[in-house]
Every structure is written in structure tokens, then in C-alpha cells.
Scaffold this active site. Structure first.
Site, PDB file in Angstrom:
ATOM      1  N   ARG A 166       7.207  32.787  23.151  1.00 48.66           N
ATOM      2  CA  ARG A 166       7.814  31.717  23.945  1.00 48.66           C
ATOM      3  C   ARG A 166       8.861  30.928  23.163  1.00 48.66           C
ATOM      4  O   ARG A 166       8.958  29.713  23.264  1.00 48.66           O
ATOM      5  CB  ARG A 166       6.734  30.775  24.484  1.00 48.66           C
ATOM      6  CG  ARG A 166       5.677  31.456  25.310  1.00 48.66           C
ATOM      7  CD  ARG A 166       6.260  32.124  26.555  1.00 48.66           C
ATOM      8  NE  ARG A 166       5.295  33.010  27.184  1.00 48.66           N
ATOM      9  CZ  ARG A 166       5.223  34.316  26.950  1.00 48.66           C
ATOM     10  NH1 ARG A 166       6.067  34.903  26.107  1.00 48.66           N
ATOM     11  NH2 ARG A 166       4.329  35.062  27.541  1.00 48.66           N
ATOM     12  N   SER A 250       2.851  26.609  32.938  1.00 49.45           N
ATOM     13  CA  SER A 250       1.981  26.208  31.824  1.00 49.45           C
ATOM     14  C   SER A 250       2.655  25.086  31.044  1.00 49.45           C
ATOM     15  O   SER A 250       3.741  25.285  30.481  1.00 49.45           O
ATOM     16  CB  SER A 250       1.699  27.397  30.909  1.00 49.45           C
ATOM     17  OG  SER A 250       1.008  28.405  31.618  1.00 49.45           O
ATOM     18  N   GLU A 370       5.441  22.900  26.575  1.00 46.06           N
ATOM     19  CA  GLU A 370       6.241  24.093  26.815  1.00 46.06           C
ATOM     20  C   GLU A 370       7.573  23.756  27.491  1.00 46.06           C
ATOM     21  O   GLU A 370       8.626  24.280  27.094  1.00 46.06           O
ATOM     22  CB  GLU A 370       5.449  25.077  27.680  1.00 46.06           C
ATOM     23  CG  GLU A 370       6.176  26.359  28.014  1.00 46.06           C
ATOM     24  CD  GLU A 370       6.370  27.257  26.811  1.00 46.06           C
ATOM     25  OE1 GLU A 370       7.476  27.801  26.676  1.00 46.06           O
ATOM     26  OE2 GLU A 370       5.435  27.390  26.018  1.00 46.06           O
TER      27      GLU A 370
END
Length: 378
Positions: A166, A250, A370
């Protein structure tokens, strides 16, 4: 390129929070996007680009600069693919799931497990999007970038983007600037031409998620259909009547910890090893070589643990809300923070800080957000 009346972020992001910026420009072609970026950079104004708004938490005060909406779209076949593969060059503003649907319908494999991920294609390399064992790094060939420092356009191989879990050199992590200030104009994917019929599903993680036995054969369309169903059950497919889908996906990253730290967690906490570099390159100057090789020092083993498990075992249940707050944890997935109706950016930020504090108090781990945060502090 056209300047438009600023639209509130609450209408343009999946979390549905955020005030209107001071100025907004829409770019519907590659040329308009390049022109808009060079103009705002030459004026030295604050700026940001906006794609699908699916990975963004914006605050309640107007953004003090220019927002450039990337509304480019389309993709085309290009040369250079290996035998049995196809290359697609995709505009940055192209809807990601529409691209996945096209690939599946034409028997092109490599992104079908990422069905239902909201947002635009240009955002995919920035955080190396992935799901169920597939990541964009597995199919990405190159990206076309325009650099802020020079205004120049270049084609950058995927290997030079620092793609990891990520992350990439382009990602603006919370509290830090990206290693490279640039905007993606287009990207090129190489997908395997496998046809639309059933074939063996080799990826163990995807087999487990879909309940497919080893050796069973399924089609790309079957995988897409079942991935969409799984995501919908978690509130991860946009659905206006369902407030669980009014989120940024998320919200916290799964922590990657040294193995020694992970051992301090309860034994029932799931964990997955992050593979170390088992084949390091050792360079020895020829003049210094005496016939003996130095011992290879193995790198430490890191472990990834699920943030959702930490949140729930810190006492934050699905559906949790702070008193009088219109933001809440999804009723379907503990890792998603949702707008239950009329929430502000401040309320979402307050909930995120509370969750961080509970997990830190219980496990000594500070969860990192995130989404990109604009005008919100955690």
C-alpha cells in the site's frame, strides 16, 4: 480545462465530508490536465488533484488553493506485450472498476480479484492497490508522470516507483511528503490473455477467500461476481442507501512489526510473515577480493498483523459510535469508518483518534491512517 464553481468535497468523496475548496478546475483531456497543473504550479499556489475521492478524508474548512478534478477516461491497446499477454494504456481518470469489467469480459487476467475497488485508475499505483492476493505491481508496466519541480512529462517503469504494501514513492503518507511530487497522467498494464472459460485457480489466498478447492476451475467472470459479493457483504461496494459504504475503505493500515514485537501480542492474533530479501547483492571491489566471500547477514523477519483484529480486541466493536457523533465504525467491518448521515470531517477524525488511542493503550501499537488527510489531524 475549465474553472467551475467549487463543489464541496462532501459531494465528491465516498466519505461524504469536507467543505468546498477556494478554487476548482476540471480537466477532461490529457492536454487539459497538463495545462491545469503547469498553470497552478507556475502560480505557486496550494493545489491538489482529485480523482474518485475514495481514499480521502477532508476537513470542514475550505481548502486554501486549487483542486484539479481529473476527469480523463478511456484506454487502448498498445504494442510491446509478451506472447500470450495484452497491454492496455489507461487514462488516469478512468473508473477502475469499469476497467476491471472490460478486462474480465475480454478474458484478460490479472486484476479480476480487484473488482469493486472504488476510485480511478491513476490512484492505483500510488498506493499499490490490491485485494485477495492480487496487487497492481503484478501487472503494472509503466506510468506516465508530470513532475511538479520541472513540469516535464516522463515515462517511468514500474520498478522505479518503490511499490510496496500500500505504498509507492508517489504516496503522501500521513505526516510526510511523497518522495516524488508528481501526477500520473496514464498507466500501462500487461494482462494475460486467458479467455472467458474456466481455468485452474492457482492463488491460494484467492481460493481461500472464494471457497474454491485446489484444482478446481473457474472463469474470470465467476471470480469477479464472487469478489463483488464478498465486498458488498463487508460494505466495500458503493451503495447509496447503505451508510456502511459511505467510507474511505480500510481506514488504518495493517501494521508491519518486527517479529520480536509481534511476539508480545496475544497468541490468537493472526499474523503473516513479510518475506525478507533472501538473495542480497554483495559487491566486492576487484582490488579487494581475496577469494573469500563475507558471510551473508540475514535481514530481520517482519510480521504483518490485521488492524481490524487489533481494533476489535481493543474494545471497539462493529457499529461503535462516540456519543452524539454521526461518524461510526461500519456495522460490517471494523476497519472502515463511516458517515452515518451528516457527519463532519471533524467527527470522523475524532473517531479515528479515539480508535488509535484505544489500540495504543491495549497493544502499544499506533495505527497509521490509510487515506490521504486534508485539513484533518490525527
Amino acid at each position: 480545462m475549465s474553472e467551475v464553481a467549487p463543489i464541496p468535497f462532501s459531494q465528491l468523496t465516498t466519505l461524504r465530508v469536507g467543505a468546498a475548496p477556494e478554487r476548482m478546475v476540471e480537466a477532461r483531456t490529457r492536454e487539459e490536465l497538463v495545462s491545469a497543473l503547469r498553470d497552478v504550479w507556475s502560480d505557486d499556489d496550494e493545489w491538489m488533484v482529485l480523482g474518485g475521492g475514495s481514499n480521502l478524508l477532508v476537513g470542514d474548512e475550505p481548502f486554501p488553493g486549487t483542486v484539479i478534478r481529473i476527469l480523463t477516461s478511456g484506454f487502448q491497446l498498445v504494442d510491446g506485450a509478451r506472447e500470450g499477454f495484452v497491454r492496455l494504456r489507461v487514462e488516469a481518470g478512468q473508473n477502475w472498476d469499469e476497467l476491471v469489467a472490460y478486462a474480465v469480459a475480454h478474458g484478460l487476467a490479472g486484476i479480476e480479484a480487484m473488482s469493486g475497488i472504488p476510485g480511478t485508475t491513476g490512484a492505483a499505483p500510488i498506493q499499490n492497490v490490491g485485494a485477495y492476493g492480487q496487487e497492481i505491481v503484478q501487472t503494472l508496466v509503466e506510468v506516465e508522470l508530470i513532475d511538479e519541480a520541472t513540469g516535464e512529462i516522463s515515462t517511468v517503469p514500474a520498478a522505479d516507483l518503490g511499490l510496496g504494501p500500500r505504498t509507492s514513492v508517489l504516496k503522501r503518507h500521513y505526516g510526510s511528503a511523497p518522495e516524488r511530487e508528481a501526477v500520473i497522467l496514464s498507466l500501462t498494464l500487461e494482462l494475460e490473455s486467458v479467455g472467458t472459460g474456466p481455468r485452474p485457480l492457482h492463488d491460494a489466498r484467492l481460493r481461500g477467500a472464494l471457497g474454491v478447492a485446489d484444482g478446481a476451475e473457474v472463469s474470470l467472470s465467476w471470480i469477479r461476481e464472487h469478489v463483488l459479493a464478498i465486498r458488498a457483504a463487508k460494505g466495500m461496494v458503493l451503495d447509496d442507501p447503505d451508510p456502511d459504504t459511505h467510507s474511505a475503505g480500510s481506514f488504518f493500515q495493517n501494521p508491519i512489526l518486527p517479529e520480536a514485537v509481534a511476539r508480545t501480542l496475544p497468541p490468537e492474533c493472526p499474523r503473516w510473515p513479510v518475506e525478507p530479501d533472501l538473495d542480497p547483492v554483495v559487491v566486492i571491489p576487484l582490488a579487494a577480493y581475496d577469494g573469500a566471500l563475507p558471510p551473508i547477514v540475514s535481514s530481520r523477519t517482519d510480521v504483518k498483523v490485521p488492524a481490524a483484529w487489533l481494533i476489535e480486541h481493543a474494545g471497539i466493536e462493529k457499529g461503535f459510535r462516540l456519543p452524539r457523533s454521526r461518524a461510526g465504525v461500519s456495522t460490517k467491518h471494523a476497519l472502515a469508518l463511516t458517515n452515518r448521515g451528516g457527519a463532519t470531517g471533524g467527527e470522523v477524525g475524532e473517531l479515528a483518534r479515539f480508535i488509535q488511542s484505544r489500540v495504543a493503550a491495549e497493544f502499544g501499537i499506533v495505527l497509521q491512517p490509510e487515506p490521504v488527510l486534508v485539513g484533518v489531524e490525527l
